[in-house]
Design a protein around this motif. Structure first.
Motif, PDB file in Angstrom:
ATOM      1  N   ASN A 131     -20.448  21.643 -11.189  1.00 44.03           N
ATOM      2  CA  ASN A 131     -20.508  23.046 -11.606  1.00 44.03           C
ATOM      3  C   ASN A 131     -19.659  23.276 -12.851  1.00 44.03           C
ATOM      4  O   ASN A 131     -20.064  23.995 -13.769  1.00 44.03           O
ATOM      5  CB  ASN A 131     -20.049  23.966 -10.480  1.00 44.03           C
ATOM      6  N   TRP A 167     -19.536  32.858 -17.054  1.00 46.73           N
ATOM      7  CA  TRP A 167     -19.767  32.135 -15.806  1.00 46.73           C
ATOM      8  C   TRP A 167     -19.209  32.975 -14.672  1.00 46.73           C
ATOM      9  O   TRP A 167     -18.066  33.416 -14.686  1.00 46.73           O
ATOM     10  CB  TRP A 167     -19.075  30.775 -15.843  1.00 46.73           C
ATOM     11  N   GLY A 179     -23.612  29.352  -9.518  1.00 46.62           N
ATOM     12  CA  GLY A 179     -23.028  30.200 -10.542  1.00 46.62           C
ATOM     13  C   GLY A 179     -24.081  30.995 -11.268  1.00 46.62           C
ATOM     14  O   GLY A 179     -25.284  30.737 -11.136  1.00 46.62           O
ATOM     15  N   SER A 213     -18.816  32.542 -10.650  1.00 44.63           N
ATOM     16  CA  SER A 213     -18.933  31.552  -9.581  1.00 44.63           C
ATOM     17  C   SER A 213     -19.562  32.169  -8.343  1.00 44.63           C
ATOM     18  O   SER A 213     -19.177  33.253  -7.908  1.00 44.63           O
ATOM     19  CB  SER A 213     -17.555  30.992  -9.226  1.00 44.63           C
ATOM     20  N   ILE A 233     -24.791  32.386 -15.257  1.00 42.57           N
ATOM     21  CA  ILE A 233     -24.372  32.276 -16.653  1.00 42.57           C
ATOM     22  C   ILE A 233     -25.207  33.226 -17.495  1.00 42.57           C
ATOM     23  O   ILE A 233     -26.262  33.694 -17.054  1.00 42.57           O
ATOM     24  CB  ILE A 233     -24.535  30.837 -17.203  1.00 42.57           C
ATOM     25  N   ARG A 281     -20.873  24.622 -16.478  1.00 44.51           N
ATOM     26  CA  ARG A 281     -20.214  25.811 -17.032  1.00 44.51           C
ATOM     27  C   ARG A 281     -19.757  25.583 -18.473  1.00 44.51           C
ATOM     28  O   ARG A 281     -19.739  26.509 -19.276  1.00 44.51           O
ATOM     29  CB  ARG A 281     -19.017  26.169 -16.144  1.00 44.51           C
TER      30      ARG A 281
END
Length: 157
Positions: free
Chosen positions: A26, A37, A57, A39, A59, A30
């Motif tokens: 992850n 980002w 996540g 989570s 984005i 990221r």
């Protein structure tokens, strides 16, 4: 009486190698050129977003589109689990929480297997009723190997 610590205590013995690797995967995603980002591992994710499944996540691409990220080191064994996750992602898109879903896997073989599994899902259950999937539903999901995802910022939707 023993007071409870305010901050969680790091306990290395409680971390499995697979959990650590997933966290590192992850983190790798990221750092691929996107912003904001968020989570999915945080408890307040469900408070902020009304979805049943948390992606790894969220984005934001330079285009402004929000994308749910799913990193898969190993594939789930049954299609029903992906069917449930797919339902949640489609509802997340309908609620405008995210625009697309990117699945990121280590190898081309895993990418191919995951695409086959998704293509084998012909319907999802929404409010107890089956909804047949169409091409527009499948197009929400994009699949990448780590090598293909060199720069998320360069991916167009």
């Amino acid at each position: 009486m023993v007071e409870k610590p305010l901050m969680p205590v790091f306990e290395p013995a409680r971390i499995r190698p697979s959990t650590l690797q997933h966290h590192l995967d992850n983190q790798w995603v990221r750092d691929k050129g996107c912003t904001h980002w968020i989570s999915g591992d945080r408890g307040d994710f469900f408070k902020k977003y009304e979805v049943k499944h948390r992606p790894d996540g969220l984005i934001t691409l330079p285009s402004g589109h929000r994308v749910a990220i799913e990193t898969e080191r190993t594939l789930k064994r049954n299609k029903q689990r992906y069917q449930s996750i797919m339902t949640s992602h489609l509802l997340g898109r309908q609620k405008k929480v995210w625009h697309r879903v990117f699945y990121v896997v280590p190898t081309a073989k895993q990418k191919s297997a995951l695409q086959v599994m998704f293509n084998d899902i012909k319907f999802v259950m929404v409010n107890g009723k089956p909804v047949n999937l169409e091409e527009k539903h499948y197009n929400i999901f994009k699949f990448f190997t780590y090598d293909e995802l060199a720069e998320l910022a360069e991916i167009t939707i």
